[in-house]
Motif scaffolding. Structure first.
Motif, mmCIF file in Angstrom:
data_model
loop_
_atom_site.group_PDB
_atom_site.id
_atom_site.type_symbol
_atom_site.label_atom_id
_atom_site.label_comp_id
_atom_site.label_asym_id
_atom_site.label_seq_id
_atom_site.Cartn_x
_atom_site.Cartn_y
_atom_site.Cartn_z
ATOM 1 N N SER A 131 0.797 -1.259 0.216
ATOM 2 C CA SER A 131 0.006 -0.080 0.017
ATOM 3 C C SER A 131 1.041 1.235 0.083
ATOM 4 O O SER A 131 2.089 1.332 0.428
ATOM 5 N N ILE A 132 0.433 2.358 -0.399
ATOM 6 C CA ILE A 132 1.086 3.545 -0.536
ATOM 7 C C ILE A 132 1.436 3.872 0.978
ATOM 8 O O ILE A 132 2.612 4.578 0.937
ATOM 9 N N LYS A 133 0.483 3.669 2.057
ATOM 10 C CA LYS A 133 0.742 3.975 3.190
ATOM 11 C C LYS A 133 2.033 3.313 3.796
ATOM 12 O O LYS A 133 3.093 3.782 4.356
ATOM 13 N N GLU A 134 2.156 1.925 3.412
ATOM 14 C CA GLU A 134 3.151 1.029 3.926
ATOM 15 C C GLU A 134 4.629 1.676 3.286
ATOM 16 O O GLU A 134 5.478 1.546 3.893
ATOM 17 N N LEU A 135 4.503 2.029 2.127
ATOM 18 C CA LEU A 135 5.553 2.429 1.218
ATOM 19 C C LEU A 135 6.146 3.993 1.857
ATOM 20 O O LEU A 135 7.458 4.016 2.166
ATOM 21 N N GLY A 136 5.388 4.799 2.278
ATOM 22 C CA GLY A 136 5.678 5.863 3.058
ATOM 23 C C GLY A 136 6.392 5.633 4.259
ATOM 24 O O GLY A 136 7.259 6.274 4.686
ATOM 25 N N ASP A 137 5.561 4.594 5.119
ATOM 26 C CA ASP A 137 6.154 4.372 6.582
ATOM 27 C C ASP A 137 7.439 3.834 6.385
ATOM 28 O O ASP A 137 8.400 3.968 7.135
ATOM 29 N N LYS A 138 7.699 2.955 5.304
ATOM 30 C CA LYS A 138 9.037 2.380 5.102
ATOM 31 C C LYS A 138 10.350 3.358 4.802
ATOM 32 O O LYS A 138 11.465 3.357 5.263
ATOM 33 N N ILE A 139 9.953 4.300 3.805
ATOM 34 C CA ILE A 139 10.911 5.310 3.553
ATOM 35 C C ILE A 139 11.318 6.156 4.973
ATOM 36 O O ILE A 139 12.260 6.530 4.919
ATOM 37 N N ILE A 140 10.100 6.580 5.615
ATOM 38 C CA ILE A 140 10.537 7.107 6.966
ATOM 39 C C ILE A 140 11.394 6.492 7.785
ATOM 40 O O ILE A 140 12.315 6.961 8.385
ATOM 41 N N HIS A 141 11.090 5.381 7.857
ATOM 42 C CA HIS A 141 12.039 4.388 8.862
ATOM 43 C C HIS A 141 13.456 4.156 8.461
ATOM 44 O O HIS A 141 14.219 4.087 9.279
ATOM 45 N N LEU A 142 13.448 4.151 7.406
ATOM 46 C CA LEU A 142 14.894 3.965 6.581
ATOM 47 C C LEU A 142 15.807 5.376 6.578
ATOM 48 O O LEU A 142 16.874 5.257 6.885
ATOM 49 N N TYR A 143 15.042 6.472 6.395
ATOM 50 C CA TYR A 143 15.734 7.490 6.276
ATOM 51 C C TYR A 143 15.562 8.405 7.484
ATOM 52 O O TYR A 143 16.235 9.811 7.428
ATOM 53 N N GLN A 144 14.682 8.317 8.645
ATOM 54 C CA GLN A 144 14.627 9.329 9.499
ATOM 55 C C GLN A 144 16.121 9.455 10.289
ATOM 56 O O GLN A 144 16.452 10.472 10.654
ATOM 57 N N PRO A 145 17.128 8.342 10.426
ATOM 58 C CA PRO A 145 18.227 8.528 11.269
ATOM 59 C C PRO A 145 19.106 9.726 10.366
ATOM 60 O O PRO A 145 19.660 10.305 11.123
ATOM 61 N N GLN A 146 19.138 9.646 8.876
ATOM 62 C CA GLN A 146 19.699 10.753 8.179
ATOM 63 C C GLN A 146 19.206 12.222 8.572
ATOM 64 O O GLN A 146 20.090 13.160 8.709
ATOM 65 N N ALA A 147 17.927 12.031 8.494
ATOM 66 C CA ALA A 147 17.303 13.501 8.767
ATOM 67 C C ALA A 147 17.421 13.967 10.123
ATOM 68 O O ALA A 147 17.815 15.241 10.472
ATOM 69 N N THR A 148 17.259 13.132 11.152
ATOM 70 C CA THR A 148 17.786 13.414 12.566
ATOM 71 C C THR A 148 18.977 13.837 12.651
ATOM 72 O O THR A 148 19.428 14.797 13.615
ATOM 73 N N TYR A 149 20.053 13.164 12.120
ATOM 74 C CA TYR A 149 21.558 13.581 12.222
ATOM 75 C C TYR A 149 21.624 15.019 12.001
ATOM 76 O O TYR A 149 22.176 15.710 12.466
ATOM 77 N N LYS A 150 20.683 15.668 11.042
ATOM 78 C CA LYS A 150 21.024 16.920 10.512
ATOM 79 C C LYS A 150 19.958 17.842 11.003
ATOM 80 O O LYS A 150 19.634 19.106 10.645
ATOM 81 N N ASN A 151 19.004 17.380 12.031
ATOM 82 C CA ASN A 151 17.845 17.962 12.342
ATOM 83 C C ASN A 151 17.072 18.487 11.437
ATOM 84 O O ASN A 151 16.602 19.728 11.290
ATOM 85 N N ILE A 152 16.528 17.536 10.656
ATOM 86 C CA ILE A 152 15.595 18.022 9.523
ATOM 87 C C ILE A 152 14.269 17.281 9.879
ATOM 88 O O ILE A 152 14.470 15.929 10.094
ATOM 89 N N VAL A 153 13.323 17.596 9.641
ATOM 90 C CA VAL A 153 11.924 17.070 9.866
ATOM 91 C C VAL A 153 11.699 16.534 8.270
ATOM 92 O O VAL A 153 11.842 17.338 7.327
ATOM 93 N N ILE A 154 11.144 15.231 8.385
ATOM 94 C CA ILE A 154 10.756 14.595 7.220
ATOM 95 C C ILE A 154 9.566 14.247 7.221
ATOM 96 O O ILE A 154 9.187 13.575 8.275
ATOM 97 N N LYS A 155 8.712 14.372 6.385
ATOM 98 C CA LYS A 155 7.311 14.024 6.363
ATOM 99 C C LYS A 155 6.984 13.475 5.062
ATOM 100 O O LYS A 155 7.457 13.609 4.010
#
Length: 400
Positions: free
Chosen positions: A250-274
């Motif tokens: 599902s598109i929701k599952e795809l979005g959740d997967k992307i967030i889980h994979l790339y949240q560490p990179q965003a957090t490292y630079k203090n960037i909000v990913i939505k």
């Protein structure tokens, strides 16, 4: 040879070879963990890792003794290993100016203060080095020729496993291509046949039609009906939704997967990913084929060029183009945007290296590879952003 900002075809082909494997970096631990254990046992080290390196990131897809999932590519020792023909051995990481200040050498805690490193490139049959098998320890080690040979055999086993995945993916794509051709053929046949069938029915109703003509049109009608039934059977058979070789989410599952994979990179630079998905599209399904690689490169690129405190927004939606359902992907960020020259270079398929907002080393590959992959899937790649106003990239990928 040390990594530089210079882009060449070999590096482009190397990263493309990795992306074409279409791997889910979070789901490989179970497949390789026993090989990690074996490698650590042979080398008598505390740690063994299987690392894959794309344009931006080193992904630790399987580990023993150290639970790191990802680090920036420029922070990685294996980034140097993939430049070697045979192996890279560093007896004292803490005395090497390239690594002595890295977190895994100078940091505190049981997982750090590492001294010894031995890495073997993971070289695909086509010659591209997509990552490395490495062993690490807090103490100095000595590798005998026997140990080295055994580690190389483990690296070869990992490569053969990945090659098999590549072959299965190729077969899956051939199945999808066959289904696409089958559907087009059936639809092309249906139109003319329906018209012929209609004409035969009109002729049969004509009171003035001669007996011979009526008999002839009866035969046309019968044959057309049989062919029309055949096209229905073709269209209804082997539905790809029921094919276990074709991955859909599902598109929701795809979005959740992307967030889980790339949240560490965003957090490292203090960037909000939505992720922005309309309520109507949340549960609609799409083929996962290459989407993690395509969207992942877009997100990593956006994070790279967005300053601390900024935002990255991923939009996912379903559209229709020429009666074919499409997945529309849009990535926006609050970074520096694109100059007219950079847009021309990207659309022309040129990889131009540039530094990120926090000094991240650029290899100029991400967007060039994404454009190539999207076009190979029959999709469209567009940039609609200007310099100093943030970046906006949009892709439309057919779902057949």
């Amino acid at each position: 040879m040390t990594p530089t900002e210079t882009l060449d075809n070999s590096e482009y082909n190397r990263v493309k070879s990795l992306l074409q494997l279409d791997l889910d970096y979070e789901n490989l631990q179970d497949e390789f963990q026993n090989l990690n254990r074996l490698a650590a046992s042979i080398a008598d080290t505390d740690i063994s890792l299987v690392n894959l390196i794309d344009s931006y990131t080193q992904w630790t897809v399987s580990h023993f003794g150290m639970g790191v999932q990802q680090i920036p590519r420029e922070e990685s020792v294996c980034n140097y290993t993939i430049r070697e023909e045979d192996h890279l051995e560093i007896a004292r990481l803490d005395k090497d100016p390239r690594f002595k200040d890295k977190f895994f050498v100078a940091g505190n805690g049981s997982d750090f203060n590492l001294k010894y490193y031995y890495g073997i490139p993971l070289t695909m049959e086509s010659g591209e080095k997509i990552g490395a098998l490495c062993v690490l320890d807090k103490d100095e080690k000595e590798m005998t020729p026997e140990k080295i040979q055994q580690l190389k055999l483990i690296a070869l086993e990992i490569v053969e496993h990945l090659e098999l995945k590549k072959q299965l993916k190729t077969l899956r794509r051939e199945v999808l291509e066959g289904l696409k051709i089958k559907n087009k053929l059936a639809h092309d046949i249906r139109g003319p046949l329906t018209g012929i069938l209609g004409l035969s029915e009109i002729a049969l109703d004509d009171e003035l039609a001669k007996i011979e003509m009526r008999s002839y049109f009866k035969m046309i009608g019968k044959s057309s009906t049989q062919l029309l039934d055949l096209t229905k059977d073709i269209l209804n058979s082997k539905n790809p939704k029921k094919n276990p070789g074709v991955r859909k989410v599902s598109i929701k599952e795809l979005g959740d997967k992307i967030i889980h994979l790339y949240q560490p990179q965003a957090t490292y630079k203090n960037i909000v990913i939505k992720v922005d998905i309309s309520e109507n599209d949340q549960e609609k399904s799409v083929y996962l084929d290459s989407l993690l690689q395509i969207i992942g490169n877009l997100i990593s690129n956006a994070i790279k060029f967005t300053p601390s405190g900024g935002n990255v927004i991923l939009g996912l939606s379903i559209g229709i183009s020429e009666e074919i359902e499409t997945l529309e992907i849009q990535v926006e960020d609050s970074g520096s945007g694109f100059s007219a020259e950079k847009i021309r270079n990207i659309l022309d398929g040129k990889g131009i290296s540039s530094m990120g907002t926090s000094g991240e080393i650029g290899f100029g590959l991400g967007l060039k590879l994404v454009k190539s992959m999207v076009e190979e899937m029959g999709g469209d790649f567009n940039i609609s952003a200007v310099e100093n106003s943030g970046g906006r990239l949009k892709m439309v990928i057919p779902q057949y």
